[in-house]
Write an enzyme that holds these catalytic residues in place. Structure first.
Site, PDB file in Angstrom:
ATOM      1  N   THR A   1     -36.129 -14.354  -7.113  1.00 33.82           N
ATOM      2  CA  THR A   1     -36.926 -13.667  -8.137  1.00 33.82           C
ATOM      3  C   THR A   1     -36.143 -12.450  -8.602  1.00 33.82           C
ATOM      4  OG1 THR A   1     -38.965 -14.424  -7.116  1.00 33.82           O
ATOM      5  CG2 THR A   1     -39.145 -12.595  -8.661  1.00 33.82           C
TER       6      THR A   1
ATOM      7  N   LYS B   1     -42.806 -16.111 -13.112  1.00 39.59           N
ATOM      8  CA  LYS B   1     -42.810 -15.753 -11.689  1.00 39.59           C
ATOM      9  C   LYS B   1     -43.229 -14.293 -11.485  1.00 39.59           C
ATOM     10  CE  LYS B   1     -42.334 -15.477  -7.409  1.00 39.59           C
ATOM     11  NZ  LYS B   1     -41.277 -15.525  -6.451  1.00 39.59           N
TER      12      LYS B   1
ATOM     13  N   LYS C   1     -40.620  -4.768  -5.375  1.00 42.70           N
ATOM     14  CA  LYS C   1     -39.590  -5.133  -6.368  1.00 42.70           C
ATOM     15  C   LYS C   1     -40.229  -5.888  -7.539  1.00 42.70           C
ATOM     16  CE  LYS C   1     -37.733  -9.034  -5.821  1.00 42.70           C
ATOM     17  NZ  LYS C   1     -37.099 -10.298  -5.461  1.00 42.70           N
TER      18      LYS C   1
END
Ligand code: NA7
Length: 316
Positions: free
Chosen positions: A125, A200, A268
């Protein structure tokens, strides 16, 4: 020490009666498969490729982690560019954008081995700029690129039941069919590179918000003199019942947070979501507050724990 094979086998043992997840019918591609990044997620994914009969070569920054995969039938590459030279399709599953750029642009990296007939499929990701930059660099060398981030944490990775969100080269997506069957339960194709990362990031942004709201509710229940166990029982029978509520609820009750999805990566992803929303000028005040909460949790030293440890940052 970390024994990936033992961990993988313990997850596989629970699968025996679940016919929908059986992988026996997979016809593995003849193409030589490479795998970079044997962390928490990569371990299960690479193991599932090997177990379904794919010809797999592995590389990991900490080389010691390759040993269990060699035992399971993989070959080990000396460096990333050798891996790319030896393989037709290389998958990567590393921590974040910095790690991905290091393996692609670094010395003896992906680009050094990239040429016509080679392909990179990144499943980490990362931010949208990184994947579009990678696509440019790889196609400039006549290689093919697909981004394929995954939904699901360590258990689905080990079981081969991830949801894969592909975008980029559609022929490459088709060439990955047997690999995606090995690693996942469903693969989507979203068109241009960038769409996979966006999807995502949005999914993890929602996950972070749900997890945080749930943690706050559990804390309020406790302070209000209610049983958290009863709260969970009620939630599990209602409209927001979900694997997240029941699984993370159990973790909070037990006060144990082994990482299924490390909290540092959730933060993150909140950061990536804020950047995406900024770019498209969509206000996301709830997610912005949730990002601050995860930052606090990281400062409290909870980064390596599971996202459910955000409860400890709420209930201080
Ligand atoms: P882990 O378990 O933290 O594993 C991270 C992997 O990335 C691991 O193999 C690392 O190698 C590798 N890594 C990290 N930095 C680098 C650099 N600079 N160069 C090469 N390799 C590197 O992460 P997960 O498996 O839980 O998650 C992977 C992704 O899925 C992530 O994007 C999540 O958000 C979703 P090491 O073994 O430390 O040498």
């Amino acid at each position: 020490s970390f024994n990936s094979l033992a961990l993988y086998n313990s997850f596989q043992a629970h699968l025996s009666d679940r016919t929908e997840d059986k992988k026996e019918d997979i016809v593995p591609t003849d193409k030589k498969i490479g795998f970079i990044g044997l962390g928490l997620m990569g371990t299960g994914m690479a193991m599932n490729l090997i177990k379904t009969g794919h010809k797999v070569t592995v590389w990991n920054r900490t080389a010691a982690k390759c040993a269990d995969f060699v035992t399971a039938g993989a070959t080990e590459a000396k460096n990333v560019s050798d891996l790319v030279s030896e393989c037709d399709i290389v998958f990567s599953m590393v921590s974040d954008s910095e790690a991905l750029r290091a393996i692609v642009f670094g010395e003896h990296g992906v680009l050094d081995g990239m040429k016509k007939g080679k392909a990179l499929v990144d499943m980490s990701t990362v931010d949208i700029g990184t994947v579009t930059g990678l696509e440019g660099a790889i196609t400039a060398r006549e290689g093919r690129f697909l981004e394929a981030p995954v939904v699901g944490s360590v258990q689905p990775a080990m079981e081969g039941s991830l949801v894969i969100i592909g975008a980029g080269d559609s022929n490459l997506f088709d060439d990955c069919t047997s690999c995606f069957q090995a690693m996942g339960k469903k693969a989507f194709f979203l068109g241009d590179v960038g769409n996979g990362s966006k999807m995502k990031i949005i999914i993890n942004m929602i996950t972070g918000c749900i997890m945080s709201g749930f943690a706050e509710g559990m804390a309020v229940a406790d302070r209000a003199g209610l049983s958290q166990e009863t709260l969970l029982d009620v939630l599990n029978l209602g409209a927001i019942s979900s694997p997240l509520i029941s699984g993370k609820g159990k973790a909070i009750l037990a006060n144990k947070y082994p990482p299924a999805f490390p909290l540092k990566y959730q933060q993150k992803d909140m950061r990536l979501a804020l950047a995406l929303a900024d770019q498209v000028e969509q206000p996301i005040p709830v997610s912005a507050a949730v990002n601050e909460l995860f930052k606090r949790a990281k400062n409290l030293g909870l980064g390596e724990k599971d996202i459910s440890a955000v409860y400890k940052a709420v209930n201080m």
